[in-house]
Design a protein around this motif. Structure first.
Motif, PDB file in Angstrom:
ATOM      1  N   ASP A 137       0.838  -1.198   0.000  1.00 29.59           N
ATOM      2  CA  ASP A 137       0.000   0.000   0.000  1.00 29.59           C
ATOM      3  C   ASP A 137       0.876   1.252   0.000  1.00 29.59           C
ATOM      4  OD1 ASP A 137      -2.200   1.601   0.121  1.00 29.59           O
ATOM      5  OD2 ASP A 137      -2.734   1.145   2.185  1.00 29.59           O
ATOM      6  N   PHE A 138       1.758   1.343   0.984  1.00 27.51           N
ATOM      7  CA  PHE A 138       2.755   2.406   1.068  1.00 27.51           C
ATOM      8  C   PHE A 138       3.861   1.887   1.970  1.00 27.51           C
ATOM      9  CE2 PHE A 138      -0.545   3.263   4.234  1.00 27.51           C
ATOM     10  CZ  PHE A 138       0.183   3.362   5.403  1.00 27.51           C
ATOM     11  N   ARG A 139       4.820   2.741   2.328  1.00 26.97           N
ATOM     12  CA  ARG A 139       5.919   2.288   3.177  1.00 26.97           C
ATOM     13  C   ARG A 139       6.133   3.265   4.326  1.00 26.97           C
ATOM     14  NH1 ARG A 139      10.911   0.435  -0.402  1.00 26.97           N
ATOM     15  NH2 ARG A 139      10.576   2.364  -1.542  1.00 26.97           N
ATOM     16  N   LEU A 140       6.529   2.711   5.467  1.00 36.63           N
ATOM     17  CA  LEU A 140       6.771   3.499   6.671  1.00 36.63           C
ATOM     18  C   LEU A 140       8.265   3.548   6.962  1.00 36.63           C
ATOM     19  CD1 LEU A 140       3.969   2.233   9.097  1.00 36.63           C
ATOM     20  CD2 LEU A 140       3.990   4.346   7.774  1.00 36.63           C
ATOM     21  N   ALA A 141       8.732   4.690   7.455  1.00 38.30           N
ATOM     22  CA  ALA A 141      10.158   4.878   7.734  1.00 38.30           C
ATOM     23  C   ALA A 141      10.487   4.509   9.177  1.00 38.30           C
ATOM     24  CB  ALA A 141      10.552   6.328   7.463  1.00 38.30           C
ATOM     25  N   PHE A 142      11.586   3.774   9.347  1.00 40.13           N
ATOM     26  CA  PHE A 142      12.122   3.435  10.660  1.00 40.13           C
ATOM     27  C   PHE A 142      13.627   3.706  10.643  1.00 40.13           C
ATOM     28  CE2 PHE A 142       8.325   0.897  10.248  1.00 40.13           C
ATOM     29  CZ  PHE A 142       7.772   0.862  11.524  1.00 40.13           C
ATOM     30  N   ARG A 143      14.188   3.941  11.812  1.00 38.22           N
ATOM     31  CA  ARG A 143      15.621   4.214  11.897  1.00 38.22           C
ATOM     32  C   ARG A 143      16.426   2.966  11.543  1.00 38.22           C
ATOM     33  NH1 ARG A 143      17.599   8.751  14.278  1.00 38.22           N
ATOM     34  NH2 ARG A 143      19.541   7.614  14.604  1.00 38.22           N
TER      35      ARG A 143
END
Length: 222
Positions: A112-118
């Motif tokens: 669907d979309f992408r989420l940012a993580f460190r």
């Protein structure tokens, strides 16, 4: 030539073993093992932006060497190639469907979309490629997980430890998020809901597929 081939070529052309490259990266402050480098070169997952920058420093290469367009006209599909993402972050795929904390949902694995993580947090789990994010639907895992929560699944963890845990599973062609425990006497798997209004289910290990373990959740304040 893709990023996997370029990384291996750079190492071989500089006559370094994976162990030696690991040692040089560690001198630059990167906690990289020879096993990680082997995984990168197999294409299991990609080095983070910081690790790739350190690799460029070791080999005196420009970052564009790894991120420029490939011969087939596309940019290698690695998280660090996102042009608008801060260097210390990578993106994790968010699946389009939901995971059921209830009777079950048909899986929808489209992104669907992408989420940012460190990156420094993701690396302990093997990098962004080993993870996916999906939304919870249903109330069977309350109070641990609520409907609408977003959970992060680690695909590397598909074995149930002595204490059990919350896992994403496929069972009867449905995708579910449930607490799993092993019955030590029969080796059967107990599929449990944290909500006491739902009954537990006992299955044989070959009757379910474990997609991964829930390692994080996000919740919108209501």
């Amino acid at each position: 030539m893709n990023i996997v081939d370029k990384l291996k070529d750079a190492r071989v052309n500089n006559e370094l073993t994976q162990v030696q490259l690991s040692e040089k990266l560690q001198l630059l402050g990167r906690k990289v093992s020879a096993q990680q480098i082997s995984s990168w070169e197999r294409g299991d997952y990609s080095p983070s932006h910081k690790n790739l920058s350190a690799i460029c420093e070791v080999f005196s290469l420009d970052m564009n060497y790894f991120t420029e367009k490939t011969g087939h006209g596309g940019i290698p599909p690695f998280p660090h190639c996102e042009t608008d993402l801060p260097n210390e972050f990578s993106l994790v795929d968010k699946r389009k469907g939901a995971i059921s904390a209830g009777p079950g949902l048909r899986p929808d694995n489209d992104v669907d979309f992408r989420l940012a993580f460190r990156d420094d947090w993701l690396e302990q789990f093997g990098g962004a490629k080993q993870l996916f994010v999906i939304k919870v639907e249903g109330d069977s895992m309350e109070p641990s997980l609520l409907e609408g929560d977003t959970v992060l699944i680690n695909k590397n963890i598909n074995a149930i430890g002595a204490g059990g845990g919350i896992f994403a599973i496929n069972w009867n062609e449905m995708t579910l998020v449930k607490r799993l425990q092993i019955n030590p006497q029969t080796d059967e798997i107990i599929i449990k809901s944290d909500n006491p209004n739902y009954d537990s289910i006992v299955v044989k290990p070959n009757e379910i597929q474990i997609e991964g373990k829930v390692i994080w959740y996000g919740r919108e304040l209501r």
